[in-house]
Design an enzyme around this catalytic site. Sequence first.
Site, PDB file in Angstrom:
ATOM      1  N   GLY A 281       0.826  -1.200   0.000  1.00  0.00           N
ATOM      2  CA  GLY A 281       0.000   0.000   0.000  1.00  0.00           C
ATOM      3  C   GLY A 281       0.862   1.253   0.000  1.00  0.00           C
ATOM      4  N   HIS A 282       1.914   1.229  -0.837  1.00  0.00           N
ATOM      5  CA  HIS A 282       2.805   2.377  -0.933  1.00  0.00           C
ATOM      6  C   HIS A 282       3.619   2.290  -2.230  1.00  0.00           C
ATOM      7  CE1 HIS A 282       5.449  -0.670   0.978  1.00  0.00           C
ATOM      8  NE2 HIS A 282       6.381  -0.105   0.234  1.00  0.00           N
ATOM      9  N   ALA A 283       4.359   3.360  -2.487  1.00  0.00           N
ATOM     10  CA  ALA A 283       5.339   3.398  -3.576  1.00  0.00           C
ATOM     11  C   ALA A 283       6.611   4.003  -2.993  1.00  0.00           C
ATOM     12  CB  ALA A 283       4.827   4.243  -4.741  1.00  0.00           C
TER      13      ALA A 283
ATOM     14  N   ARG B 165       2.393  -0.527  -4.971  1.00  0.00           N
ATOM     15  CA  ARG B 165       2.252  -1.966  -4.824  1.00  0.00           C
ATOM     16  C   ARG B 165       1.413  -2.312  -3.617  1.00  0.00           C
ATOM     17  NH1 ARG B 165       7.668  -1.770  -3.477  1.00  0.00           N
ATOM     18  NH2 ARG B 165       7.562  -0.115  -5.001  1.00  0.00           N
TER      19      ARG B 165
ATOM     20  N   ILE C  67       5.865   6.790  -0.278  1.00  0.00           N
ATOM     21  CA  ILE C  67       4.632   7.511  -0.603  1.00  0.00           C
ATOM     22  C   ILE C  67       3.519   6.598  -0.103  1.00  0.00           C
ATOM     23  CG2 ILE C  67       3.207   8.549  -2.398  1.00  0.00           C
ATOM     24  CD1 ILE C  67       5.775   8.558  -4.173  1.00  0.00           C
TER      25      ILE C  67
END
Length: 137
Positions: free
Chosen positions: A53-55, A100, A125
């Site tokens: 749940g981030h980049a 992702r 992020i």
Amino acid sequence: MVYKKIEDIDLIDIQKITDPRGNLSVIEGDFLPYSIERVYYLYDVPSDAYRGGHAHKEQQEFLIALSGSFEVVLDDGENKKSITLNKPNKGLLIPTGIWRELENFSSGAVCLVLSSGKFLEDDYIREYEDFQLFKSS
């Protein structure tokens, strides 16, 4: 800054040495396009939970399902793609600027992550709206 598109991302074969006593897979030398700075793994993830749940702004990661299986949902800001990891001799290289989410973990699944950087909160992020702004800049 140029970011890869989702269609450029796919599973990568890891060298597999087959032996009657058991198989061996090796990652060494310039196999990855970066030096490994951090190694961590996810395990005992409930089947209804998700991770990620981030980049990342700079960091790249290579994911391997050492045991069991799980899905990686990738998002480049325009398109999404889901890839199932379920073999310890195949990995997924996630470049910078790709959102992702990891989900559908099987019982006993272990996800190994080989990262290009040490943990740095500023590189993450964590909000999808911020990711969209990052991609449009």
